[in-house]
Design an enzyme around this catalytic site. Sequence first.
Site, PDB file in Angstrom:
ATOM      1  N   THR A  95      71.673  -3.127  -5.876  1.00  0.00           N
ATOM      2  CA  THR A  95      72.618  -2.951  -6.990  1.00  0.00           C
ATOM      3  C   THR A  95      73.965  -3.479  -6.522  1.00  0.00           C
ATOM      4  O   THR A  95      74.571  -2.912  -5.598  1.00  0.00           O
ATOM      5  CB  THR A  95      72.750  -1.463  -7.371  1.00  0.00           C
ATOM      6  OG1 THR A  95      71.467  -0.980  -7.751  1.00  0.00           O
ATOM      7  CG2 THR A  95      73.714  -1.289  -8.535  1.00  0.00           C
ATOM      8  N   LYS A 170      71.861  -2.886 -15.608  1.00  0.00           N
ATOM      9  CA  LYS A 170      71.839  -1.682 -14.762  1.00  0.00           C
ATOM     10  C   LYS A 170      73.154  -0.899 -14.892  1.00  0.00           C
ATOM     11  O   LYS A 170      73.150   0.320 -15.077  1.00  0.00           O
ATOM     12  CB  LYS A 170      71.591  -2.106 -13.306  1.00  0.00           C
ATOM     13  CG  LYS A 170      71.933  -1.082 -12.267  1.00  0.00           C
ATOM     14  CD  LYS A 170      70.765  -0.412 -11.644  1.00  0.00           C
ATOM     15  CE  LYS A 170      71.243   0.750 -10.790  1.00  0.00           C
ATOM     16  NZ  LYS A 170      70.221   1.513 -10.182  1.00  0.00           N
ATOM     17  N   LYS A 245      79.047   4.907  -7.249  1.00  0.00           N
ATOM     18  CA  LYS A 245      78.984   3.477  -6.877  1.00  0.00           C
ATOM     19  C   LYS A 245      78.763   2.619  -8.134  1.00  0.00           C
ATOM     20  O   LYS A 245      79.457   1.631  -8.357  1.00  0.00           O
ATOM     21  CB  LYS A 245      77.840   3.246  -5.879  1.00  0.00           C
ATOM     22  CG  LYS A 245      77.624   1.771  -5.570  1.00  0.00           C
ATOM     23  CD  LYS A 245      76.321   1.469  -4.854  1.00  0.00           C
ATOM     24  CE  LYS A 245      76.094  -0.050  -4.842  1.00  0.00           C
ATOM     25  NZ  LYS A 245      74.856  -0.465  -4.209  1.00  0.00           N
TER      26      LYS A 245
HETATM   27  P1  NAD Z   1      69.907   2.298   2.411  1.00  0.00           P
HETATM   28  O1  NAD Z   1      71.277   2.374   2.969  1.00  0.00           O
HETATM   29  O2  NAD Z   1      68.931   3.391   2.668  1.00  0.00           O
HETATM   30  O3  NAD Z   1      69.204   0.920   2.884  1.00  0.00           O
HETATM   31  C1  NAD Z   1      69.887  -0.293   3.069  1.00  0.00           C
HETATM   32  C2  NAD Z   1      69.264  -0.957   4.291  1.00  0.00           C
HETATM   33  O4  NAD Z   1      69.842  -2.261   4.446  1.00  0.00           O
HETATM   34  C3  NAD Z   1      69.547  -0.193   5.599  1.00  0.00           C
HETATM   35  O5  NAD Z   1      68.311   0.101   6.250  1.00  0.00           O
HETATM   36  C4  NAD Z   1      70.403  -1.163   6.417  1.00  0.00           C
HETATM   37  O6  NAD Z   1      70.153  -1.098   7.811  1.00  0.00           O
HETATM   38  C5  NAD Z   1      69.977  -2.503   5.833  1.00  0.00           C
HETATM   39  N1  NAD Z   1      70.936  -3.586   6.032  1.00  0.00           N
HETATM   40  C6  NAD Z   1      72.277  -3.588   5.758  1.00  0.00           C
HETATM   41  N2  NAD Z   1      72.804  -4.798   6.066  1.00  0.00           N
HETATM   42  C7  NAD Z   1      71.787  -5.553   6.534  1.00  0.00           C
HETATM   43  C8  NAD Z   1      71.696  -6.886   7.028  1.00  0.00           C
HETATM   44  N3  NAD Z   1      72.779  -7.687   7.075  1.00  0.00           N
HETATM   45  N4  NAD Z   1      70.496  -7.325   7.466  1.00  0.00           N
HETATM   46  C9  NAD Z   1      69.400  -6.517   7.408  1.00  0.00           C
HETATM   47  N5  NAD Z   1      69.401  -5.263   6.955  1.00  0.00           N
HETATM   48  C10 NAD Z   1      70.598  -4.789   6.522  1.00  0.00           C
HETATM   49  O7  NAD Z   1      70.097   2.082   0.828  1.00  0.00           O
HETATM   50  P2  NAD Z   1      68.997   2.332  -0.314  1.00  0.00           P
HETATM   51  O8  NAD Z   1      69.105   3.710  -0.832  1.00  0.00           O
HETATM   52  O9  NAD Z   1      67.688   1.783   0.142  1.00  0.00           O
HETATM   53  O10 NAD Z   1      69.611   1.388  -1.471  1.00  0.00           O
HETATM   54  C11 NAD Z   1      69.471  -0.028  -1.436  1.00  0.00           C
HETATM   55  C12 NAD Z   1      70.015  -0.589  -2.731  1.00  0.00           C
HETATM   56  O11 NAD Z   1      69.309  -0.035  -3.830  1.00  0.00           O
HETATM   57  C13 NAD Z   1      71.497  -0.267  -2.973  1.00  0.00           C
HETATM   58  O12 NAD Z   1      72.114  -1.405  -3.513  1.00  0.00           O
HETATM   59  C14 NAD Z   1      71.471   0.891  -3.952  1.00  0.00           C
HETATM   60  O13 NAD Z   1      72.601   0.955  -4.769  1.00  0.00           O
HETATM   61  C15 NAD Z   1      70.213   0.545  -4.744  1.00  0.00           C
HETATM   62  N6  NAD Z   1      69.561   1.711  -5.369  1.00  0.00           N
HETATM   63  C16 NAD Z   1      69.341   2.851  -4.663  1.00  0.00           C
HETATM   64  C17 NAD Z   1      68.707   3.941  -5.272  1.00  0.00           C
HETATM   65  C18 NAD Z   1      68.442   5.217  -4.500  1.00  0.00           C
HETATM   66  O14 NAD Z   1      68.098   6.225  -5.140  1.00  0.00           O
HETATM   67  N7  NAD Z   1      68.578   5.238  -3.188  1.00  0.00           N
HETATM   68  C19 NAD Z   1      68.310   3.856  -6.618  1.00  0.00           C
HETATM   69  C20 NAD Z   1      68.507   2.668  -7.306  1.00  0.00           C
HETATM   70  C21 NAD Z   1      69.142   1.591  -6.674  1.00  0.00           C
END
Ligand code: NAD
Length: 297
Positions: A95, A170, A245
Amino acid sequence: MRIAFVGLGNMGGPMAANLAKAGHHVSAYDMSKAAIERVVGSGAHAAASATAAAADAEVVVTMLPAGQHVREIYLAGEGLLKTVKPGTLCIDSSTIDVTTARDVYAAAKAARVDFLDAPVSGGVGGAAAGTLTFMVGGDTPAFDRAKPILEKMGKNIFHAGGAGNGQAAKICNNMLLAISMIGTCEAFVLAEKLGLDHETLFKISSTASGQCWSLTSYCPVPGPVPASPANRGYQPGFTAAMMLKDLKLAQAAAQTAGAATPLGAQATALYSMFDAAGAGARDFSGIIQLLRGQPQA
Ligand code: NAD
């Protein structure tokens, strides 16, 4: 199919696992070794870097925290757009802001790479169960290529139009959800003060003109909807921090586009206060506590 998956966090980890379980060859990379190990346990293959994961992939999926990470992964010096072969399909499910999604699409087009923004709703539970909703922006042929892959991770796959429109859908949806949740909470708080009990208000409003998803599927008071987070002390669900966010992204987009979103601005202010009170990890429906003047109760 050979799929590279970059970003294996709370959402990306189970999504990559579902692609591997569906029989795809998934080359997985995250900055966190523990995150890689978790998906290797589900049948994915560990890669040493994002570019190594993507080198001979037909499809790349990214699931990263925010726009700056997406820019870095795709556009930086050794970014994915310099690594992948022309004709590769890249799907970013993070997102992020609409502007970054459109910038990466334009750079991908110049490199003859197909790029889709495909953010999701459905949370960690939906990611694990493979029941996410995908809101997809980008070219129709790329969407048609992506659909069978997205169906391995989600249940509802919508093509929202051109580049950036997945992100637009979204943030518009989540801004509407935040506003309707706050309105629903205000109605219950006023009812409490007036001596009208929760069940009675629910019974009337759920069949009257105040009916909305925040009331009938995700009721912010315990009782009327047994599965809602209010019944388990506002354990998420969807956290208030995640809602904040998305509201900030909506406000930034509204400023850029010149749209008047005064209730979106008010919702952003209220979720900022709730977050500042230490409640960011609670479900977003817990904002009813802030309206009662007791954010931590
Ligand atoms: P998270 O922080 O658990 O996971 C993000 C991952 O990206 C981490 O494991 C981190 O180490 C990795 N990362 C960051 N920079 C990196 C790079 N340069 N190279 C490789 N890996 C890298 O976040 P999440 O909850 O999995 O959310 C991910 C996305 O999904 C976000 O944009 C969030 O807004 C969206 N989202 C989350 C949810 C939820 O409920 N968690 C729901 C809908 C959408």
